[in-house]
Enzyme design. Structure first.
Site, PDB file in Angstrom:
ATOM      1  N   HIS A 107      -1.933   4.430  -7.442  1.00 14.04           N
ATOM      2  CA  HIS A 107      -1.726   4.932  -6.299  1.00 14.04           C
ATOM      3  C   HIS A 107      -2.911   5.871  -6.381  1.00 14.04           C
ATOM      4  O   HIS A 107      -3.101   6.280  -4.893  1.00 14.04           O
ATOM      5  CB  HIS A 107       0.017   6.034  -5.977  1.00 14.04           C
ATOM      6  N   HIS A 134       5.712   3.600   2.353  1.00 14.31           N
ATOM      7  CA  HIS A 134       6.793   4.055   1.123  1.00 14.31           C
ATOM      8  C   HIS A 134       8.456   3.174   1.051  1.00 14.31           C
ATOM      9  O   HIS A 134       9.158   3.166   1.370  1.00 14.31           O
ATOM     10  CB  HIS A 134       7.815   5.056   1.775  1.00 14.31           C
TER      11      HIS A 134
END
Lengths: 266, 956
Positions: free
Chosen positions: B227, B300
């Site tokens: 990430h 998300h």
């Protein structure tokens, strides 16, 4: 004539304050966005303004029901000031969350007898703004007809329908009984109704009536005519370029102009 | 004595939704349902106080009724009527419960101090239901055990248990561990580091001669996570290209996908109006002489799969903070959603997955809740349904912001304070440890520790106001979002060049009991970190007080190049920034692209074009998304010039949004937001998917009046497991398409993000690339919408059609992706420039882009949006009628022009391919011929009816 000073109240979760300020400015007012903390700390005084505008948004997230906690704030911190402001005939406009707050507080439709009671918190509200019939938030453009015969006589100068968006989840105007509704109608307190694009009554039919409000009520005024509230957002249609149909009529600006003119004369 | 207050609230629509939901679950015995809100207050309240709370705050006297009792009192008979079953739901401890917080604050306001509050919901179910069915309803409809728990009898609230603060730090011995043992450790602690990376850490600490603390190890894992550093996109890749027989065509070494394709494209075109690409939380372009625009799109996905409302809710919150992270005021939101089929049979749904309907409902509600409450117009997006997203829904959230040019400071100074603003820190999102492992059916997680939380938009709204004020007063020298990795990432990144010294006991906590690494790693939402010079702290505190935002000062930027973290003075982490940021060994990966077996047969199209068109209009990916879109406020801020829908009924689809930012009404410039996405083409050819997504995003923007020469794009890749060579091979091809597409249109990438490991039980999602565009609209008076405007006007096709049906909507109706996929159009950019010129000259009355469904569908959408007929004759130019109608070649739009302007239009388009098609008619009939042969003939009413049929169940 100098521009009337307009206090646009901001609390946590307010979000249409800047547009409201722009509309007020364009309509000849001198708006100032004031945070409730500035009022609480005495940096600003309600009394210095000709008009109070409670704009749209989700005050405190509307976590305890739309406008409920802001209404509590107003009662706890500003009750006397607010009542004095209203009693002196200063103007108050509540849009969307501001309307919800005025209703939850009890300033709309208002009840002169109840206002005089000492223990105001026990006054039982007879009208409310509750969850849309659809059960959810909805954003769409609607047509509003202005009642020219309300105690808010300045509204009569608005000579056309108002076309503007609603954007709310709890705009369903309801009354506790038929008597209340009749009283609102008889006293001409129903200031705005949802109508179709020809200005005809719609009998509650969705989506012209976007939320299930009884009698297609979109906004009301108090008996004195100086407190006005409505769910739709006239501040989002102040220039023709905002019109989704590409027309140049039925702006929301005349509503601001009428109130600000009145505030200036106040 | 804790009190339980129950407020019965008659909401027919919510009850109906539950009845429908139960029926969809195959539970037919449910006859009725009533809802009540529950408030539990841990306080000795007098009866008068309770009545006061109810009257002033909790109960609407017009519509609601309340009853209350002591929590400990036996359940009165009135609460458990016969023939009725109940389910009561409350949040798990530690999950954000905004109503509870607001009630506690309100109580304080009226003089009732202290006492914890918990809220919940009570469902009274009527009908013939056995306990197993009630339990299923509770589990699959009424609660989500990721964040809530339910009870089939009056629930006993879980008030927070007072725990003592703890400074517990563990030292993790690495010395002498084998690769296997290192990997096992990485897995056990959810570090998501591979053996190579673990060894680098082992070597480093062996040289130091000590064991890392848990704080250090967790910090390294966060900083080195996919990430945060995009290991895959930076890896060196051995790329092998094989033909369909497995014969090697070529081999090449790619020195990082990001560097070789994405940034290379940006560097190659770098226009003067591009102010920041890739280096910050969001990309930045010039808007006017005094303002810049920032744009960012995030995903998300995994959180949304587990807790759709909270996942999407915090997805919006996260991307908004990215915009705050470049000192911009957020002014608009976008979203693109990919779900499984809404009618997917419950019986076939793999265990552990939420039904696509439930995911869609929750995601839409979560996006609406956050965006609406922030006062952001949600103006652009799209929704796709595909079986490939059953296990992994995709939730792309975008945000655009406005900032004064040059107002974003990026250089903290030694001596500046490390300041955290916003929400308090709790145990939120630690490695996703808040959800049970049974629900973690995904074998890999997208990010290190991106777990599920519920957002708190009002706290974030305060941050928006405070950051704008603090920026305008030049109070901070650097700012960043506190996202994945929490403080460890935010502070670690901001202090990269200077070093920092921070004290964790200064962090404001939601509740006591967190150990140091939990405080440091927590991904609690609604927080930002800024660097503040000492002299500005008092003013910052003043502003924060005004805007009701909490501030904590953690420490200082030191200048010694070390990351030093303390707990009560004790050093719990001491790492050189150099190792933290540069110690990560580079990844080496293998990618394989094998050409598909040639040629897969295209389906034989036997159905009548009339039926095909109606099926397309009703296809879930095409049909009106009005039921979803109207839940988003697309008017707030008063700057929506082109909105999601247009036409006389305000229900016709537009191609992109045009916005005029508040504060810039002194001139006529505006900007457009648009998107391009087509995973169906990716199934045929990932390279073509990238080309097509770029072309689609750009032509959508051009269609509403944007200038193709002032347009920037964003890439968002959602992919499967990149350590598998075939997945990575397709990703390489997509990146190559990105490079070629961006260069062809001279459109720089300014920001991007990847979400990898989107697999369920070994099956990846269809590789999905979203391209988002932000572009300048030079004159807001020259925007154009898609619906037809006036009878008698002429319709032209701009661009040329090829036999490109690979990955088309038409073929997908036959379950096929075969055929030749759309390529780059000839002269695409030149054509868009000419079309834009025509718009600036006010020649164009309507314009609609051609994408899924090709020319026929585009014309149908223009007709239905305008409630006008179309009479057109399409020259086949040697193509089959089916291709002429439905091919999805890039670079095409339909425009409407007044007859008297036709010559001027043709002159403006000279040099590009264009074709006169026909006319707009008063008569509401949609008649298309090909080479003079009538082919499609439908009434506009039929078009409207097919298109307006909403996907079943999308009634969140």
């Amino acid at each position: 004539m100098s521009r009337p000073k307009i206090l646009i109240l901001h609390v946590s979760g307010t979000n249409r304050d800047a547009e409201a300020a722009r509309a007020a400015e364009l309509a000849g007012g001198a708006p100032e966005i004031v945070h409730i903390n500035q009022l609480r700390q005495g940096e600003r005084k309600l009394d210095d303004y000709a008009m109070l505008l409670l704009p749209g948004g989700f005050s405190y997230g509307d976590a305890l029901g739309a406008g409920a906690r802001l209404a509590l704030d107003l009662r706890v911190y500003f009750e006397d000031q607010l009542h004095e402001f209203v009693d002196r005939g200063r103007l108050v406009l509540g849009i969307c969350n501001g309307f919800q707050t005025l209703v939850k507080y009890g300033l709309l439709p208002g009840d002169p007898a109840a206002m005089q009671q000492d223990n105001r918190e026990t006054v039982t509200r007879r009208v409310t703004l509750t969850e849309n019939a659809s059960g959810h938030f909805e954003c769409r453009w609607v047509h509003l007809q202005v009642n020219p015969n309300t105690p808010a006589t300045y509204l009569a100068q608005i000579d056309d329908l108002i076309f503007c968006p609603v954007a709310h989840g709890e705009g369903n105007f309801q009354v506790v009984d038929e008597i209340t509704l009749n009283a609102l109608a008889k006293d001409n307190l129903i200031a705005f109704r949802y109508v179709d694009e020809e200005g005809r009554p719609i009998g509650g039919v969705y989506p012209d009536n976007p939320n299930g409000s009884v009698a297609d009520i979109a906004g009301i005024t108090n008996a004195q005519g100086n407190v006005v509230g409505l769910m739709p957002h006239p501040e989002d249609h102040i220039l023709p370029i905002q019109n989704p149909l590409g027309r140049s009529s039925r702006l929301g600006l005349p509503l601001f102009r009428s109130m600000i003119d009145a505030a200036g004369k106040g | 004595m804790p009190i339980r207050i129950e407020v019965q609230s008659p909401h027919a629509s919510a009850a109906n939704a539950i009845l429908h939901g139960a029926a969809a679950l195959g539970i037919d015995g449910l006859r009725g349902c009533t809802l009540a809100r529950l408030y539990f207050i841990e306080h000795d309240l007098t009866e008068a106080e309770i009545n006061r709370l109810c009257t002033m705050l909790l109960v609407d006297p017009v519509t609601e009724q309340a009853r209350w009792r002591s929590v400990d009192a036996p359940t009165p008979p009135s609460e458990q009527a016969s023939g009725q079953q109940i389910v009561e739901v409350t949040f798990r401890p530690g999950v954000t419960d905004v109503p509870a917080r607001e009630l506690a604050r309100s109580m304080a306001e009226i003089g009732i101090e202290g006492g914890e509050v918990v809220t919940g919901t009570r469902y009274e179910l009527e009908g013939e239901l056995d306990t197993a069915e009630v339990r299923r309803l509770a589990r699959q409809l009424l609660s989500n055990e990721t964040v809530q728990h339910f009870s089939l009898e009056p629930v006993i609230p879980h008030f927070g248990v007072a725990a003592a603060a703890s400074g517990e730090v563990e030292r993790v011995a690495l010395t002498g561990l084998s690769d296997e043992e290192l990997l096992a450790l990485s897995r056990r602690r959810l570090l998501s580091l591979d053996a190579n990376e673990m060894r680098a850490i082992q070597d480093f600490y062996d040289q130091l001669g000590r064991a890392p603390t848990d704080v250090e190890l967790e910090t390294l894992a966060q900083t080195w996570s996919e990430h945060c550093v995009h290991k895959t996109f930076r890896a060196q890749i051995d790329f092998t290209w094989e033909d369909s027989t497995g014969e090697v065509v070529s081999k090449e070494v790619i020195d990082g996908l990001l560097r070789t394709y994405i940034r290379a494209a940006t560097d190659a075109v770098y226009p003067t109006w591009l102010h920041s690409a890739f280096v910050d939380n969001a990309g930045i372009i010039a808007f006017d002489d005094t303002h810049d625009l920032a744009f960012k799109v995030e995903t998300h996905n995994h959180p949304s799969a587990l807790e759709p409302f909270g996942g999407a809710n915090t997805g919006v919150g996260g991307v908004v903070r990215d915009i705050l992270g470049v000192s911009a005021r957020p002014i608009a939101a976008t979203n693109v959603l990919c779900f499984g089929p809404q009618e997917y049979p419950h019986s076939q749904l793999p265990a552990g997955l939420l039904h696509p309907q439930r995911i869609a409902s929750g995601v839409v509600a979560g996006i609406a809740d956050y965006g609406n409450k922030l006062g952001l117009p949600t103006v652009n997006g799209s929704v796709l349904y595909d079986e490939g997203y059953l296990g992994n829904p995709l939730v792309f959230c975008g945000c655009a912001g406005l900032l004064p040019t040059g107002s974003h400071p990026t250089s903290p100074q030694a001596g500046d304070h490390v300041v955290v603003l916003g929400g308090r820190t709790g145990r939120d999102g630690l490695h996703g440890a808040t959800f049970s492992s049974a629900e973690l059916t995904h074998d890999t997680s997208e990010t290190a520790g991106s777990a599920v939380q519920i957002g708190d938009p009002i706290t974030e709204k305060g941050l928006i106001e405070l950051i704008e004020a603090a920026r305008d007063a030049s109070l901070y020298t650097a700012i960043t979002d506190c996202g994945a990795g929490g403080l460890s990432s935010a502070v670690g990144e901001m202090g990269e060049s200077l070093g920092v010294d921070v004290e964790l006991t200064n962090v404001l906590l939601k509740y006591p009991g967190l150990v140091p690494w939990e405080i440091w790693l927590s991904e609690a939402q609604e927080r930002l970190v800024i660097a503040v010079p000492s002299e500005n702290l008092p003013r910052l505190h003043e502003l924060a007080k005004l805007w009701d935002v909490e501030v904590s000062v953690l420490g200082t930027f030191t200048g010694d190049g070390d990351l030093r973290v303390r707990y009560a003075g004790e050093v719990v982490a001491d790492l050189p920034m150099e190792f933290l940021h540069d110690g990560l060994p580079r990844r080496y990966m293998n990618a394989l692209w094998r050409e598909p077996a040639q040629p897969a047969a295209s389906p034989v199209i036997k159905d009548a074009p009339n039926d095909l068109l109606l099926r397309m209009l009703a296809h879930p990916n095409i049909a009106s998304k009005e039921k979803i879109v109207r839940r988003y406020d697309h008017e707030v801020r008063g700057g929506s010039i082109v909105r999601p829908f247009g036409g006389p009924e305000m229900d016709g689809p537009n191609d992109a949004a045009v916005l005029k930012p508040l504060g810039t009404w002194d001139h006529t410039r505006a900007f457009a937001l648009s998107a391009g996405i087509n995973p169906q083409i990716g199934r045929n050819d990932p390279y073509a998917m990238a080309i097509s997504a770029i072309d689609e995003a750009i032509r959508n923007a051009v269609a509403v009046g944007a200038d193709p020469d002032q347009l920037a794009i964003l890439d968002n890749f959602c992919w499967g497991n990149p350590t598998l060579p075939d997945r990575l091979g397709a990703l390489v091809r997509t990146c190559q398409g990105c490079y070629d597409g961006a260069l062809a249109y001279r459109a720089p990438f300014i920001s991007g993000k990847d979400s990898l490991y989107n697999e369920y039980n070994g099956t990846p999602i269809p590789g999905t690339l979203l391209i988002s565009a932000i572009a300048i609209v030079p004159d807001m008076n020259c925007t154009v919408t898609a619906p037809c405007k006036s009878p008698g006007n002429l319709l032209y096709l701009v661009g040329s059609t090829h036999d490109e049906l690979g990955g088309s909507l038409l073929h997908s109706l036959y379950g096929s992706t075969a055929g030749k996929a759309p390529g780059l159009p000839d002269q695409g950019l030149e054509t868009y420039r000419r079309l834009h010129q025509a718009m600036c000259n006010h020649l164009i009355h309507a314009c609609h882009d051609l994408s899924e469904g090709g020319l026929a569908l585009a014309l149908a959408e223009m007709a239905l949006g305008g409630r006008l007929g179309i009479e057109a004759d399409i020259p086949s130019s040697g193509l089959s009628p089916i291709s002429a109608l439905f091919a999805e070649s890039n670079g095409r739009l339909v425009v409407e022009v007044a007859p008297e302007d036709a010559l001027a239009l043709e002159a403006t388009l000279a040099g590009s391919s264009f074709t006169r098609l026909g006319v707009v008619t008063e008569r509401q009939q949609f008649s298309l011929a090909v080479d003079g042969t009538p082919t499609i003939d439908l009434s506009v009413a039929e078009l409207v009816s097919a298109w307006s049929r909403q996907p079943e169940g999308v009634t969140p």
